[in-house]
Design an enzyme around this catalytic site. Structure first.
Site, short mmCIF file in Angstrom:
data_model
loop_
_atom_site.label_atom_id
_atom_site.label_comp_id
_atom_site.label_asym_id
_atom_site.label_seq_id
_atom_site.Cartn_x
_atom_site.Cartn_y
_atom_site.Cartn_z
N GLY A 25 -7.58 -6.29 4.86
CA GLY A 25 -6.21 -6.37 4.37
C GLY A 25 -6.13 -7.36 3.22
O GLY A 25 -7.06 -8.15 2.99
N ASN A 26 -5.03 -7.33 2.51
CA ASN A 26 -4.84 -8.24 1.38
C ASN A 26 -3.37 -8.37 1.02
O ASN A 26 -2.57 -7.49 1.37
CB ASN A 26 -5.68 -7.80 0.17
N GLY A 41 -13.32 -10.78 0.96
CA GLY A 41 -14.16 -11.40 1.98
C GLY A 41 -13.55 -12.58 2.70
O GLY A 41 -14.23 -13.23 3.50
N SER A 70 -11.02 -6.18 -3.18
CA SER A 70 -11.53 -4.90 -3.71
C SER A 70 -10.39 -3.91 -3.96
O SER A 70 -10.58 -2.92 -4.65
CB SER A 70 -12.56 -4.30 -2.75
N GLU A 71 -9.22 -4.17 -3.37
CA GLU A 71 -8.07 -3.28 -3.60
C GLU A 71 -7.16 -3.81 -4.71
O GLU A 71 -5.97 -3.50 -4.76
CB GLU A 71 -7.26 -3.11 -2.31
N HIS A 89 -1.11 -5.19 2.10
CA HIS A 89 -1.92 -4.08 2.59
C HIS A 89 -2.60 -4.50 3.88
O HIS A 89 -3.26 -5.55 3.92
CB HIS A 89 -2.96 -3.68 1.54
N HIS A 91 -4.59 -3.19 7.85
CA HIS A 91 -5.19 -2.18 8.72
C HIS A 91 -4.55 -2.34 10.10
O HIS A 91 -5.26 -2.30 11.12
CB HIS A 91 -6.70 -2.35 8.80
N HIS A 151 -6.86 4.91 6.96
CA HIS A 151 -7.15 3.61 6.36
C HIS A 151 -6.17 2.52 6.81
O HIS A 151 -6.60 1.56 7.46
CB HIS A 151 -7.13 3.77 4.83
ZN LIG Z 1 -7.93 -1.57 3.34
#
Ligand SMILES: [Zn+2]
Length: 217
Positions: A25-26, A41, A70-71, A89, A91, A151
């Site tokens: 997540g981010n 990470g 990465s997103e 974002h 999961h 996802h």
């Molecule tokens: Zn994700």
């Protein structure tokens, strides 16, 4: 509070609420033409301001020493396409479960309308790709949240606190749908019933406190 600390605080809260698990997540917030976003990470439960990087609208790091999530494309795409002040974002377990099965999350509870209506499930694409970012941007059209097939979930808001609230609400709605489905086929609210909710919410200023003297009959 700095924008980097603001993002770190939100990330820790979402982890505490069970929406962000481990490094999955981010979170980001927009501040003018800068975006503060969690780094790749990072264990989000322990996220610190130093683990949040600040990037330009094209993704160039201008503050912080860590590579952004990465997103990042997903976040940048959403800011380009909407006036959102923040993007979350996750999961989250029930949201992700729904996104593995349904084409959309229907409106079965009136609080769902705070997210703008039926929640679309963005078609699957590999994580971190421009294709996934574009699918999510489209699924968010006129909505405060979307699901991502097989996802997770994305929520946006006019502030970071609102985006967090929307992510929590979406997870509650996904949980509700799961539990209701165990009892039978959940009934969806009709268009008329949904219109009635919006009329009443506007009339009563839903979600805000009101002093006794001010409340209209
Ligand atoms: Zn994700």
């Amino acid at each position: 509070m700095s924008r980097r600390e603001h993002v770190a605080t939100a990330a820790r809260r979402l982890a505490t609420e069970g929406l962000l698990v481990g490094t999955a997540g981010n979170v980001s917030v927009r501040d003018g033409d800068r975006i503060a976003v969690t780094a790749t990470g990072v264990v989000l439960r322990d996220c610190t301001a130093e683990q949040v990087s600040v990037v330009t609208r094209t993704g160039e790091v201008v503050e912080g020493s860590l590579l952004p999530t990465s997103e990042l494309d997903l976040h940048l795409n959403v800011y380009d396409a909407t006036d959102a002040a923040a993007v979350v974002h996750t999961h989250a377990p029930y949201s992700t479960a729904v996104a593995c099965v349904l084409e959309e999350l229907p409106v079965i509870h009136y609080q769902h309308l705070l997210l703008g209506g039926t929640i679309r499930v963005a078609p699957y694409a590999t994580f971190g790709t421009p294709e996934l970012a574009a699918n999510v941007r489209d699924a968010l059209s006129d909505r405060q949240a979307a699901l991502m097939a097989n996802h997770g979930s994305v929520a946006i808001g006019g502030s970071l606190e609102k985006a967090v609230d929307h992510a929590l609400l979406l997870e509650w709605l996904a949980t509700l749908h799961h539990r209701a489905s165990a009892l039978g086929v959940p009934k969806t609210l009709t268009d008329d019933e949904q219109a009635g909710v919006i009329t009443q919410a506007l009339r009563r200023n839903y979600g805000n406190t009101a002093s006794i003297n001010q409340e209209k009959p």
